[in-house]
Design a protein around this motif. Structure first.
Motif, PDB file in Angstrom:
ATOM      1  N   THR A  34       0.831  -1.205   0.000  1.00 13.09           N
ATOM      2  CA  THR A  34       0.000   0.000   0.000  1.00 13.09           C
ATOM      3  C   THR A  34       0.868   1.257   0.000  1.00 13.09           C
ATOM      4  OG1 THR A  34      -1.672  -1.196   1.283  1.00 13.09           O
ATOM      5  CG2 THR A  34      -1.879   1.195   1.184  1.00 13.09           C
ATOM      6  N   SER A  35       1.893   1.274   0.858  1.00 10.84           N
ATOM      7  CA  SER A  35       2.780   2.428   0.946  1.00 10.84           C
ATOM      8  C   SER A  35       3.529   2.641  -0.364  1.00 10.84           C
ATOM      9  CB  SER A  35       3.780   2.239   2.091  1.00 10.84           C
ATOM     10  OG  SER A  35       3.114   2.147   3.330  1.00 10.84           O
ATOM     11  N   CYS A  36       3.969   1.554  -0.967  1.00 12.57           N
ATOM     12  CA  CYS A  36       4.684   1.621  -2.242  1.00 12.57           C
ATOM     13  C   CYS A  36       3.829   2.317  -3.305  1.00 12.57           C
ATOM     14  CB  CYS A  36       5.057   0.218  -2.686  1.00 12.57           C
ATOM     15  SG  CYS A  36       5.857   0.143  -4.316  1.00 12.57           S
ATOM     16  N   LEU A  37       2.592   1.877  -3.447  1.00 10.78           N
ATOM     17  CA  LEU A  37       1.701   2.428  -4.469  1.00 10.78           C
ATOM     18  C   LEU A  37       1.381   3.903  -4.208  1.00 10.78           C
ATOM     19  CD1 LEU A  37      -0.772  -0.574  -4.880  1.00 10.78           C
ATOM     20  CD2 LEU A  37       0.992   0.163  -6.503  1.00 10.78           C
ATOM     21  N   LEU A  38       1.123   4.249  -2.956  1.00 10.10           N
ATOM     22  CA  LEU A  38       0.734   5.620  -2.637  1.00 10.10           C
ATOM     23  C   LEU A  38       1.906   6.587  -2.757  1.00 10.10           C
ATOM     24  CD1 LEU A  38      -1.737   4.941   0.294  1.00 10.10           C
ATOM     25  CD2 LEU A  38      -2.295   5.831  -1.956  1.00 10.10           C
ATOM     26  N   TRP A  39       3.103   6.159  -2.360  1.00 10.82           N
ATOM     27  CA  TRP A  39       4.264   7.039  -2.501  1.00 10.82           C
ATOM     28  C   TRP A  39       4.640   7.232  -3.970  1.00 10.82           C
ATOM     29  CZ3 TRP A  39       7.483   9.956   0.658  1.00 10.82           C
ATOM     30  CH2 TRP A  39       7.089  10.011   1.988  1.00 10.82           C
ATOM     31  N   ALA A  40       4.520   6.183  -4.762  1.00  7.85           N
ATOM     32  CA  ALA A  40       4.773   6.321  -6.200  1.00  7.85           C
ATOM     33  C   ALA A  40       3.788   7.304  -6.823  1.00  7.85           C
ATOM     34  CB  ALA A  40       4.671   4.956  -6.888  1.00  7.85           C
ATOM     35  N   THR A  41       2.522   7.178  -6.439  1.00 11.22           N
ATOM     36  CA  THR A  41       1.497   8.084  -6.953  1.00 11.22           C
ATOM     37  C   THR A  41       1.763   9.516  -6.510  1.00 11.22           C
ATOM     38  OG1 THR A  41      -0.123   6.289  -6.880  1.00 11.22           O
ATOM     39  CG2 THR A  41      -0.985   8.525  -7.059  1.00 11.22           C
ATOM     40  N   GLY A  42       2.209   9.688  -5.263  1.00 10.58           N
ATOM     41  CA  GLY A  42       2.515  11.023  -4.757  1.00 10.58           C
ATOM     42  C   GLY A  42       3.611  11.697  -5.559  1.00 10.58           C
ATOM     43  N   ASP A  43       4.677  10.959  -5.871  1.00 11.36           N
ATOM     44  CA  ASP A  43       5.759  11.556  -6.666  1.00 11.36           C
ATOM     45  C   ASP A  43       5.298  11.865  -8.084  1.00 11.36           C
ATOM     46  OD1 ASP A  43       8.782  12.142  -6.852  1.00 11.36           O
ATOM     47  OD2 ASP A  43       8.383  10.917  -8.615  1.00 11.36           O
TER      48      ASP A  43
END
Length: 216
Positions: A34-43
Motif C-alpha cells: 500500500t505504501s509503495c503504491l501511494l508514494w509512487a502516486t505522490g511523486d
C-alpha cells in the motif's frame, strides 16, 4: 443509476474486505504494498501537477525510487510504529482518553515526524540525485526546519483525528492516504534547490498576476 451506485458500493466493499483479509494474514507485506503504491502516486502527482511535466518528461527512476522508500520505510516501520506506539502508551494511560491521544500525537510529532523527513531526504540524496553525503548535509541544513515546520501545519491535527477515530490496524492506511498529498509535497521540495525560495517566488508571481490595476 441506483443499480449502478449499488454495484459500485458493492465493489468497494469487496475490495475493502479483501484488503482486510490480506492485512490480517500478511500485515507487513500488505502495508508495504500500500505504501509503495501511494508514494509512487505522490511523486507522479508532484511531477505532473506541481512541476508541470508532460508524460514523456516524467522521471520514471524518481517515481520508482520514491516507491521503494514507501515500501521499505513507511510500510514496515509505519506498521510497527503505530502498533507499538499504541501498546506502549496504553501501558501508562487509559486508551481513548485525551491524555492517551495527546501523548501519542506528541510522540509521533517529535519522533516519527523528524525521522520521516530526514530519512526521505537521505534516501533522495543517495538513490535519486546521487548527491551523497555532501548533498544531504546541504539539504538538511537548508531545508529541514522549513520542511518540518510545514509538516507541523498538517500532521498533529490529522493524527488527532486518526488516533481518536481510526482503529490501530488501519492508522497507517489513513496516514498513507494523507501521504498521497504529503509525498507530492516532499518529492517536490526535495528536488528543488531551495523550495522555500521557489515557493515564495511562485506566490509573488501569482499575486502579481492577480493584482487589480490601480484606479485612474
Amino acid at each position: 443509476m441506483k443499480a449502478f451506485s449499488l454495484g459500485v458500493g458493492s465493489g468497494v466493499q469487496n475490495i475493502w474486505r479483501r484488503y482486510e483479509r490480506q492485512l490480517e494474514r500478511r500485515p507487513v507485506l500488505t502495508q508495504m504494498t500500500t505504501s509503495c503504491l501511494l508514494w509512487a502516486t505522490g511523486d507522479a502527482l508532484a511531477q505532473r501537477l506541481v512541476e508541470r511535466r508532460k508524460l514523456h518528461e516524467m522521471d520514471a527512476r524518481r517515481v520508482a525510487a520514491t516507491a521503494v522508500f514507501g515500501a521499505c520505510f513507511m510500510g514496515p516501520v509505519g506498521h510497527f510504529w503505530y502498533s507499538g506506539l499504541d501498546a506502549t502508551v496504553a501501558r501508562f494511560l487509559t486508551p481513548g482518553t485525551a491524555a492517551f491521544i495527546g501523548t501519542k500525537i506528541l510522540a509521533d510529532t517529535l519522533i516519527m515526524g523528524p525521522a520521516y523527513v530526514i530519512l526521505f531526504y537521505a534516501w533522495g540524496c543517495a538513490a535519486i540525485d546521487g548527491s551523497g553525503v555532501e548533498g544531504f548535509k546541504k539539504k538538511i541544513t537548508q531545508d529541514f526546519i522549513p520542511t518540518y515546520t510545514a509538516e507541523l501545519a498538517i500532521w498533529p491535527l490529522f493524527q488527532a483525528l486518526n488516533f481518536s477515530r481510526v482503529p490501530v490496524e488501519h492508522q497507517l492506511l489513513a496516514v498513507n492516504a494523507m501521504t498521497l498529498l504529503d509525498a507530492a509535497f516532499l518529492s517536490w521540495a526535495r528536488n528543488q534547490e531551495d523550495w522555500v525560495a521557489t515557493a515564495t517566488a511562485k506566490f509573488k508571481a501569482w499575486q502579481g498576476g492577480n493584482a487589480k490595476p490601480a484606479a485612474a
